[in-house]
Design an enzyme around this catalytic site. Sequence first.
Site, short mmCIF file in Angstrom:
data_model
loop_
_atom_site.label_atom_id
_atom_site.label_comp_id
_atom_site.label_asym_id
_atom_site.label_seq_id
_atom_site.Cartn_x
_atom_site.Cartn_y
_atom_site.Cartn_z
N ASP A 1 -0.19 5.05 0.65
CA ASP A 1 -0.46 6.13 1.61
C ASP A 1 -0.27 5.68 3.05
OD1 ASP A 1 -1.11 7.57 -0.64
OD2 ASP A 1 -3.28 7.48 -0.31
N ASP B 1 0.87 -1.18 0.00
CA ASP B 1 0.00 0.00 0.00
C ASP B 1 0.91 1.23 0.00
OD1 ASP B 1 -2.34 1.71 0.57
OD2 ASP B 1 -1.44 1.86 2.57
N LYS C 1 -8.79 -3.41 -4.28
CA LYS C 1 -7.35 -3.67 -4.18
C LYS C 1 -7.07 -5.17 -4.19
CE LYS C 1 -5.26 0.25 -1.77
NZ LYS C 1 -4.48 0.64 -0.57
N ASN D 1 -8.79 -0.96 5.96
CA ASN D 1 -9.48 -1.08 4.68
C ASN D 1 -8.79 -2.08 3.76
OD1 ASN D 1 -11.55 0.98 5.07
ND2 ASN D 1 -9.87 2.44 5.02
N ASP E 1 -1.10 -0.05 6.12
CA ASP E 1 -1.36 0.61 7.40
C ASP E 1 -2.84 0.59 7.77
OD1 ASP E 1 -2.56 3.79 6.99
OD2 ASP E 1 -1.96 2.62 5.25
N THR F 1 -2.54 1.04 -4.68
CA THR F 1 -3.05 2.27 -4.09
C THR F 1 -4.30 2.79 -4.80
OG1 THR F 1 -2.48 4.62 -3.72
CG2 THR F 1 -1.42 3.53 -5.57
N ALA F 2 -5.07 3.57 -4.07
CA ALA F 2 -6.24 4.21 -4.66
C ALA F 2 -5.86 5.44 -5.47
CB ALA F 2 -7.23 4.62 -3.56
#
Length: 339
Positions: A94, A92, A244, A270, A267, A199-200
Amino acid sequence: MAALGWLTPRRRSATARSVLAGEASAEAARKSARAAAPPHTAPPQDETALATASLDLATATGGAERPAEPAKETPEPEFPVPGDDLAAAFFDLDNTVMQGAAIFHFGRGLYKREFFRRRELARFAWQQAWFRLAGVEDPDHMQDARDSALSIVKGHKVSELMSIGEEIYDEYMAERIWPGTRALAQAHLDAGQKVWLVTAAPVETATIIARRLGLTGALGTVAESVDGIYTGRLVGEPLHGHAKAEAVRALAAAEHLDLGHCAAYSDSHNDIPMLSLVGHPYAINPDTKLRKHARANDWRLRDYRTGRKAVKVGVPAAAGVGALAGGAAAAVALHRRRK
């Protein structure tokens, strides 16, 4: 990417849209990786961070928060396993690889280049401040930020945003990379494994970050484009939560990976669907829900944030907000002087 709007009718279920988003992201990631030049030598890493990462990956689960276990007669198998071509690592972005959210930093860079007005800058600043103070991803806030970004880039060339993204990385993102997580990624690369960001953030932005870090590539939200021009729509939905996991699943299938051999790092709670897919899940700088879930499931925990107690009461976050507010004020002042 060619327009795929006809594949996303509104009546599709959320699950179907997640699958579509994941498959589109995996396709874009593989295409970018194939088109990329041969990997350049990764930037020199901090020796202490690399040593810590090697120890992290080779020791028992639970992280520094658990008491050390008695020495075992049979040493644990080396991890990551060198030469295991069925394995890869998924990170991930962020707050796992980088402090803060990539899309907010990208927004600041676009404001500097006068892509939008002060009102929208204030919106980005508030969203980033909330993100840092809360320490977790809120789907509504993230969706709001993505909607803002899509409206801003609509009508622009993909190549233009890619070029600008390179500059924004140097201005706002490079100094926010967590050395500890970067060293974990390097350990996988040194073992001969592919390493992907998940990542989004827009896949173009994520791809730039992955390339700058010497990683294999990136899975990210795919914005629809026609003839190289952004339409202002997404393919499927933002790459968040279950989407994801679907992207990782699709990429693993295309790359002939065994997810049981793979590792994933995040982290946020979600990302539990993604973390649950792999044989080696890691909670990095975890939020409260993920920390609890990781402990319950005996996942490895690593926290590279400094002054965790201060973070809980918002001291470093407040400093970060102050810096962002100062940057926003400077940008507004410059804007006024230009008039």
